[in-house]
Design an enzyme around this catalytic site. Sequence first.
Site, PDB file in Angstrom:
ATOM      1  N   GLU A 254     -10.846  -9.029 -13.571  1.00 48.88           N
ATOM      2  CA  GLU A 254      -9.742  -9.489 -13.899  1.00 48.88           C
ATOM      3  C   GLU A 254      -9.524 -10.720 -13.252  1.00 48.88           C
ATOM      4  O   GLU A 254      -9.345 -11.126 -12.031  1.00 48.88           O
ATOM      5  CB  GLU A 254      -8.689  -8.864 -13.350  1.00 48.88           C
ATOM      6  N   CYS A 288      -1.866 -15.575 -11.666  1.00 50.98           N
ATOM      7  CA  CYS A 288      -2.877 -15.482 -12.610  1.00 50.98           C
ATOM      8  C   CYS A 288      -2.187 -15.475 -14.053  1.00 50.98           C
ATOM      9  O   CYS A 288      -2.943 -16.289 -14.710  1.00 50.98           O
ATOM     10  CB  CYS A 288      -4.040 -14.281 -12.392  1.00 50.98           C
TER      11      CYS A 288
HETATM   12  P1  NDP Z   1     -11.838 -15.546  -5.205  1.00 50.78           P
HETATM   13  O1  NDP Z   1     -12.466 -15.407  -6.514  1.00 50.78           O
HETATM   14  O2  NDP Z   1     -11.947 -16.614  -4.480  1.00 50.78           O
HETATM   15  O3  NDP Z   1     -11.754 -14.140  -4.349  1.00 50.78           O
HETATM   16  C1  NDP Z   1     -11.587 -12.775  -4.604  1.00 50.78           C
HETATM   17  C2  NDP Z   1     -11.952 -11.710  -3.759  1.00 50.78           C
HETATM   18  O4  NDP Z   1     -13.549 -11.843  -4.085  1.00 50.78           O
HETATM   19  C3  NDP Z   1     -11.833 -12.057  -2.596  1.00 50.78           C
HETATM   20  O5  NDP Z   1     -11.619 -10.926  -1.876  1.00 50.78           O
HETATM   21  C4  NDP Z   1     -13.099 -12.391  -2.026  1.00 50.78           C
HETATM   22  O6  NDP Z   1     -13.334 -12.512  -0.623  1.00 50.78           O
HETATM   23  C5  NDP Z   1     -13.852 -11.936  -2.782  1.00 50.78           C
HETATM   24  N1  NDP Z   1     -15.600 -12.494  -2.899  1.00 50.78           N
HETATM   25  C6  NDP Z   1     -15.849 -13.757  -2.485  1.00 50.78           C
HETATM   26  N2  NDP Z   1     -17.063 -14.105  -2.658  1.00 50.78           N
HETATM   27  C7  NDP Z   1     -17.572 -12.580  -3.060  1.00 50.78           C
HETATM   28  C8  NDP Z   1     -18.620 -12.347  -3.429  1.00 50.78           C
HETATM   29  N3  NDP Z   1     -19.727 -13.147  -3.292  1.00 50.78           N
HETATM   30  N4  NDP Z   1     -19.236 -11.060  -3.863  1.00 50.78           N
HETATM   31  C9  NDP Z   1     -17.908 -10.150  -3.853  1.00 50.78           C
HETATM   32  N5  NDP Z   1     -16.731 -10.587  -3.606  1.00 50.78           N
HETATM   33  C10 NDP Z   1     -16.514 -11.863  -3.080  1.00 50.78           C
HETATM   34  O7  NDP Z   1     -10.169 -15.218  -5.726  1.00 50.78           O
HETATM   35  P2  NDP Z   1      -8.911 -15.769  -5.007  1.00 50.78           P
HETATM   36  O8  NDP Z   1      -8.650 -14.784  -3.729  1.00 50.78           O
HETATM   37  O9  NDP Z   1      -8.713 -17.174  -4.532  1.00 50.78           O
HETATM   38  O10 NDP Z   1      -7.811 -15.341  -6.061  1.00 50.78           O
HETATM   39  C11 NDP Z   1      -7.397 -16.316  -7.148  1.00 50.78           C
HETATM   40  C12 NDP Z   1      -7.916 -15.955  -8.144  1.00 50.78           C
HETATM   41  O11 NDP Z   1      -7.501 -14.805  -8.699  1.00 50.78           O
HETATM   42  C13 NDP Z   1      -7.223 -16.887  -9.330  1.00 50.78           C
HETATM   43  O12 NDP Z   1      -8.455 -17.437 -10.153  1.00 50.78           O
HETATM   44  C14 NDP Z   1      -6.354 -16.019  -9.993  1.00 50.78           C
HETATM   45  O13 NDP Z   1      -6.263 -16.440 -11.306  1.00 50.78           O
HETATM   46  C15 NDP Z   1      -7.112 -14.630 -10.104  1.00 50.78           C
HETATM   47  N6  NDP Z   1      -6.329 -13.238 -10.276  1.00 50.78           N
HETATM   48  C16 NDP Z   1      -6.533 -12.662 -11.485  1.00 50.78           C
HETATM   49  C17 NDP Z   1      -5.502 -11.859 -11.708  1.00 50.78           C
HETATM   50  C18 NDP Z   1      -5.836 -10.846 -13.006  1.00 50.78           C
HETATM   51  O14 NDP Z   1      -5.269  -9.742 -13.004  1.00 50.78           O
HETATM   52  N7  NDP Z   1      -6.339 -11.220 -13.836  1.00 50.78           N
HETATM   53  C19 NDP Z   1      -4.360 -11.578 -10.754  1.00 50.78           C
HETATM   54  C20 NDP Z   1      -4.520 -12.309  -9.500  1.00 50.78           C
HETATM   55  C21 NDP Z   1      -5.289 -13.143  -9.390  1.00 50.78           C
HETATM   56  P3  NDP Z   1     -12.897 -13.397   0.392  1.00 50.78           P
HETATM   57  O15 NDP Z   1     -11.248 -13.893   0.406  1.00 50.78           O
HETATM   58  O16 NDP Z   1     -12.982 -12.915   1.612  1.00 50.78           O
HETATM   59  O17 NDP Z   1     -13.750 -14.753   0.129  1.00 50.78           O
END
Ligand code: NDP
Length: 515
Positions: A254, A288
């Site tokens: 997502e 999002c």
């Molecule tokens: P990120 O992609 O930065 O992070 C998402 C999650 O992935 C966090 O828990 C992060 O941990 C983790 N993560 C980071 N690097 C890795 C890795 N290499 N392997 C596995 N996990 C990892 O997104 P954001 O948290 O900044 O969220 C915003 C984004 O989410 C936007 O693009 C938004 O559009 C999208 N979004 C989509 C939705 C949907 O349903 N389609 C709903 C809500 C948001 P950590 O934070 O600890 O780095």
Amino acid sequence: MTQAAQAVQSVDTLATSTEPVEAPRTFDSLNPRTGDVVASHPIHTAADVEAAVARARTEAAWWSALSYDERAEHLRQWRGTLARRMAQLAEVMHQETGKPHSDAMLEIALAIDHLAWAGGHAEKVLKRRRVPAGLLMANMAASVEYRPLGVVGVIGPWNYPVFTPMGSIAYALAAGNAVVFKPSEHTPGIGEWLAATFEGTVGRPVLQCVTGLGETGAALCRSGVDKVAFTGSTATGKRVMAACAENLVPVVIEAGGKDSLIVDEDADLDAAAEAAAWGANANAGQTCTGVERIYVHEKVYEPFLTRLVEATSKIRVDDSIDSQIGPITMPSQLDVIRRHITDALDRGGRAVLGGADAVGERYVQPTILVDVPEDSEAVQEETFGPTVTVTKVRNMDEAVALTNATRYGLGNTVYSAKNGVGIADRIRSGMTAINSVISFAAIPALPFGGVGDSGFGRIHGPDGLREFTYAKAVARQRFKPLMALSSFNRTEKQDQQLASTMMMMHGRASTLPKK
Ligand code: NDP
């Protein structure tokens, strides 16, 4: 500096030190309104994550052996806890994301509603059901059921730190899986709160939380879980997929969006402007499925824009408790928002509200941009701030074509008195709201997810339950077949009977006139 960067810097400092010290084991979550430390949390290592997954295996065996009714009852109890303690959870969310308390309460309410739906519908959607065996296999009874996968890893973002991961957690649990949840490094306290209340209510850690930075999420992908449900940016989604591919672990992605709102010439302009102002600015635009682009029929462009500016300029944004939107949760996002606005203005766009100066140290004032070229960053890339572009179109064909001209395809909104469904049908996205905004997310029976760079797979609704299962098909012989097809004793006569049957059933298809 992001918390991840701070942690890396600490590791570097330690690495150059002559003292034999251990790597840092905790990280801080910060209040984005003040920069104050909210709390410290463990950085779980790969070994910690594997231990959590091993515990989850035991829990999955217990949980999946319960009846649907028993699981539904446990989930009902948990949702009671969530409802009674909403204000407490909302406070943690307010502290960790900066979002207004009332927005946090709304988010929890929606998550509880999904939890109720998932628990209440799991049996109906997943239990074994008969399917027709077909004429050739008329002697068979055919059935299919959807079985839990085992342990599901959920990786969540910070922007809707309860609603979004619960879209996976609630449905995965209702389908009979144990869950290990890795919340964003910005919202670890929320993940811990959810897991603690689950265990406190159910008495067993069927839902666990592991905290840390990106590496902890990556470790979860490699920990032997049976599926990973990821919500976050497209870029991280690709990394998650790559890590999961190593062990053929399936994923739901997502990811981000660049959703449009389309205003037709017959639309209720007051309602459309109100919806656009909320859809673009709620949660400081960090949604999002937030409205990032607006396409308006030329006949109503000016009156719509006037109404939108009026509605948007009333939104209160400051560091007071009455602010209607909070700060930008992730400080590095401020640069992205500033860059998109500046790029739009440099390329001939105009700000009819806000502008480059709207981006402060923590807060961004709502910004409305017009005359922005379609290939600019503000139109093509996810801004994730309280900004929106408004573009005049000749007709709805152009509105649909421009809406579809991005690599994303998450959600959309259409305002039209008569043509809403017709316009929605032509949009390449997972979800469209007509004469309302983002309403699809709050309807538990509807699947939620996108296409293209917005990801794949679905949470919510029957699709969301099945996403966390595998289909188990059973074909049972009821009586001996008239024609023994799967046998070396098949006779020439039986082959001829089969050919005649095929001719009877399908032979006429080729004689039908071509369209
Ligand atoms: P990120 O992609 O930065 O992070 C998402 C999650 O992935 C966090 O828990 C992060 O941990 C983790 N993560 C980071 N690097 C890795 C890795 N290499 N392997 C596995 N996990 C990892 O997104 P954001 O948290 O900044 O969220 C915003 C984004 O989410 C936007 O693009 C938004 O559009 C999208 N979004 C989509 C939705 C949907 O349903 N389609 C709903 C809500 C948001 P950590 O934070 O600890 O780095």
